[in-house]
Design a protein around this motif. Structure first.
Motif, PDB file in Angstrom:
ATOM      1  N   ASP A 116     -33.859  26.593  43.760  1.00 15.58           N
ATOM      2  CA  ASP A 116     -33.782  25.299  44.462  1.00 15.58           C
ATOM      3  C   ASP A 116     -35.163  24.647  44.643  1.00 15.58           C
ATOM      4  N   GLU A 117     -36.227  25.429  44.591  1.00 12.39           N
ATOM      5  CA  GLU A 117     -37.560  24.821  44.725  1.00 12.39           C
ATOM      6  C   GLU A 117     -37.871  23.918  43.518  1.00 12.39           C
ATOM      7  N   TYR A 118     -37.462  24.360  42.334  1.00 15.77           N
ATOM      8  CA  TYR A 118     -37.682  23.545  41.127  1.00 15.77           C
ATOM      9  C   TYR A 118     -36.727  22.354  41.136  1.00 15.77           C
ATOM     10  N   GLU A 119     -35.526  22.599  41.640  1.00 15.66           N
ATOM     11  CA  GLU A 119     -34.525  21.518  41.683  1.00 15.66           C
ATOM     12  C   GLU A 119     -34.995  20.410  42.631  1.00 15.66           C
ATOM     13  N   ARG A 120     -35.566  20.808  43.779  1.00 13.66           N
ATOM     14  CA  ARG A 120     -36.085  19.801  44.735  1.00 13.66           C
ATOM     15  C   ARG A 120     -37.222  19.006  44.098  1.00 13.66           C
ATOM     16  N   LEU A 121     -38.095  19.707  43.417  1.00 12.49           N
ATOM     17  CA  LEU A 121     -39.209  19.018  42.749  1.00 12.49           C
ATOM     18  C   LEU A 121     -38.650  18.043  41.711  1.00 12.49           C
ATOM     19  N   ALA A 122     -37.671  18.515  40.943  1.00 10.23           N
ATOM     20  CA  ALA A 122     -37.076  17.671  39.895  1.00 10.23           C
ATOM     21  C   ALA A 122     -36.452  16.421  40.511  1.00 10.23           C
ATOM     22  N   ALA A 123     -35.836  16.572  41.676  1.00  3.90           N
ATOM     23  CA  ALA A 123     -35.155  15.432  42.300  1.00  3.90           C
ATOM     24  C   ALA A 123     -36.160  14.394  42.807  1.00  3.90           C
ATOM     25  N   ARG A 124     -37.340  14.831  43.195  1.00  6.20           N
ATOM     26  CA  ARG A 124     -38.268  13.920  43.879  1.00  6.20           C
ATOM     27  C   ARG A 124     -39.456  13.468  43.032  1.00  6.20           C
ATOM     28  N   LEU A 125     -39.763  14.223  41.980  1.00  5.40           N
ATOM     29  CA  LEU A 125     -40.964  13.896  41.201  1.00  5.40           C
ATOM     30  C   LEU A 125     -40.879  12.543  40.467  1.00  5.40           C
ATOM     31  N   PRO A 126     -39.747  12.215  39.847  1.00  2.00           N
ATOM     32  CA  PRO A 126     -39.731  10.945  39.102  1.00  2.00           C
ATOM     33  C   PRO A 126     -40.104   9.746  39.978  1.00  2.00           C
ATOM     34  N   VAL A 175     -35.349  22.185  34.246  1.00  2.08           N
ATOM     35  CA  VAL A 175     -34.830  21.217  35.245  1.00  2.08           C
ATOM     36  C   VAL A 175     -35.804  20.069  35.468  1.00  2.08           C
ATOM     37  N   VAL A 176     -37.079  20.397  35.563  1.00  4.04           N
ATOM     38  CA  VAL A 176     -38.046  19.323  35.807  1.00  4.04           C
ATOM     39  C   VAL A 176     -38.190  18.473  34.542  1.00  4.04           C
ATOM     40  N   GLY A 177     -38.170  19.125  33.384  1.00  2.00           N
ATOM     41  CA  GLY A 177     -38.209  18.375  32.120  1.00  2.00           C
ATOM     42  C   GLY A 177     -37.044  17.399  32.024  1.00  2.00           C
ATOM     43  N   ASP A 178     -35.856  17.890  32.337  1.00  4.00           N
ATOM     44  CA  ASP A 178     -34.649  17.043  32.344  1.00  4.00           C
ATOM     45  C   ASP A 178     -34.845  15.816  33.231  1.00  4.00           C
ATOM     46  N   ALA A 179     -35.381  16.059  34.427  1.00  6.31           N
ATOM     47  CA  ALA A 179     -35.549  14.971  35.402  1.00  6.31           C
ATOM     48  C   ALA A 179     -36.542  13.930  34.890  1.00  6.31           C
ATOM     49  N   LEU A 180     -37.501  14.371  34.081  1.00 10.56           N
ATOM     50  CA  LEU A 180     -38.512  13.436  33.557  1.00 10.56           C
ATOM     51  C   LEU A 180     -38.094  12.880  32.201  1.00 10.56           C
ATOM     52  N   GLY A 181     -36.881  13.206  31.780  1.00  8.55           N
ATOM     53  CA  GLY A 181     -36.375  12.662  30.515  1.00  8.55           C
ATOM     54  C   GLY A 181     -36.996  13.320  29.291  1.00  8.55           C
TER      55      GLY A 181
END
Ligand SMILES: Cc1ncc(COP(=O)(O)O)c(C=O)c1O
Length: 393
Positions: free
Chosen positions: A377-387, A302-308
């Motif tokens: 959801d903890e990883y999902e929240r990080l993914a949503a906000r990290l970029p 999920v976090v990888g996805d969010a960072l492309g």
């Protein structure tokens, strides 16, 4: 690209910990987390110590420590007679290095995936003895065969006096084929020290099956033990030569007591460590391992996805059960130790998420862990906000 389903949570597991619920704790790897029941066991032992310090230290403590060691060694599949309790893996490495009797011209071989403090310890031992340190580069995507072949080619029989390898690397979350590495080193007459800081509790491999000369691993990460609990296992032919860092009353008792007994210390953490394994067993050791590895893999995606980052660009740890996962950060981010630390602090402060940011080979990496107290959801929240946070540079 669709992300696989996260694992089912283990019911009630979160409540076993006293972690701040306002924070996502996604870095179990650095300092672990001690379940409440284990904290209580440790406190009960401290109460006993404070009720009568003289009795606590002089009547049976050495035997209680030996009993604890046998319990922990049994769980890890290590020889209890050849294992000593120590404070942490860093101490285990120091004990081994200074016992090797290195001389000018001797060589310590290690890899570029080694832990920073271990590399510093090797450097100091080389300065002290006139030995030299040689570091083998191993590509992040090297498979087991390539790793073994690289190490085989890097050994210099007659000169290489010690090979230091990680069972699971810290900066690169990579599983090394330690048993095969030990076999190839032994074919060339080179002893091996395995830095297994992350292995106890996380990985199913037994210590005996690796057959290293020296193996040091922490119970205070994935074994839920109080901090300051680790095991050093030494093969029979080396036990006589192993010297403690501090000479104390058990010096004449030989290994392991001479390494284990380090004068007046708070030994409550060691005595409470079996309670950590009890927690792990109560939850189901295999169930915890599978859950944590699957959750870490989910978080990576999920976090990888969010960072492309495409799934193909996400490093694979190289084996089952690994609950640490890496995601490459955008080029130019976290490329030095200082920059990585600063970013880690910013993520903690701004996103209420504790993660590890690593710099390795000139590139920045986010390292995430999965534990029984984490939820998808903890990883999902990080993914949503990290970029957005990374864009603010
Ligand atoms: C591979 C590796 N070696 C050694 C250590 C040091 O562990 P400790 O601080 O418990 O000595 C760590 C800690 O994370 C590690 O990841």
């Amino acid at each position: 690209m669709s992300v696989p389903q996260p694992p089912e949570p283990i019911p009630g597991a979160r409540l076993l910990f006293s972690l701040d619920p306002a924070v996502s704790h996604l870095n179990h790897g650095s300092f672990g987390a001690v379940p409440i029941g284990v904290q209580r066991a440790q406190q009960r032992l401290r109460d006993e110590m404070e009720a009568n310090p003289l009795r606590f230290f002089t009547q049976g403590l050495v035997d209680r420590i030996a009993h604890t060691r046998r319990h922990l060694a049994g769980f890890l599949g290590a020889d209890p007679q050849g294992s000593a309790l120590i404070g942490n893996t860093t101490t285990g490495v120091a004990v081994v290095l200074q016992s090797m009797g290195l001389r000018p011209g001797d060589e310590i071989l290690s890899t570029d995936h080694g832990y920073g403090a271990v590399s510093l310890a090797i450097a100091r031992e080389c300065r002290r003895t006139g030995a030299v340190s040689r570091v083998l580069p191993i590509p992040l995507d090297a498979d087991d065969d390539q790793i073994v072949q690289t190490i085989r080619a890097g050994l210099r029989p007659g000169r290489t006096r010690l090979l230091v390898v990680d069972q699971l690397t810290s900066a690169t979350a990579k599983l090394f084929p330690t048993a095969a590495i030990v076999a190839v080193a032994h074919e060339n007459g080179v002893p091996v020290l395995v830095d297994a800081a992350h292995a106890p509790g996380m990985l199913a491999t037994t210590v005996a099956s690796i057959a290293a000369d020296f193996w040091a691993g922490n119970l205070h990460k994935w074994g839920y033990a109080p901090r300051g609990t680790a095991l050093l296992t030494v093969a029979p032919q080396w036990r006589e030569r192993i010297e403690p860092l501090v000479v104390s009353w058990e010096q004449e008792s030989g290994f392991p007591a001479r390494v284990e007994w380090q004068a007046t210390l708070d030994y409550a953490s060691w005595l409470a460590a079996p309670a950590g394994l009890f927690t792990l067993r109560s939850l189901g050791v295999d169930r915890v391992r599978e859950h944590n590895a699957a959750l870490a893999a989910y978080g990576q995606r999920v976090v990888g996805d969010a960072l492309g980052v495409s799934p193909a660009q996400l490093p694979d740890p190289g084996g089952p059960g690994v609950s640490l996962r890496l995601i490459p950060l955008p080029a130019g981010t976290g490329t030095t130790i200082d920059a990585a630390r600063a970013l880690q602090t910013r993520i903690g402060e701004r996103l209420a998420a504790e993660v590890a940011v690593m710099s390795w080979n000139g590139r920045g990496w986010l390292r995430l862990t999965g534990q029984v107290y984490n939820t998808a959801d903890e990883y999902e929240r990080l993914a949503a906000r990290l970029p957005a946070l990374l864009d603010q540079r």
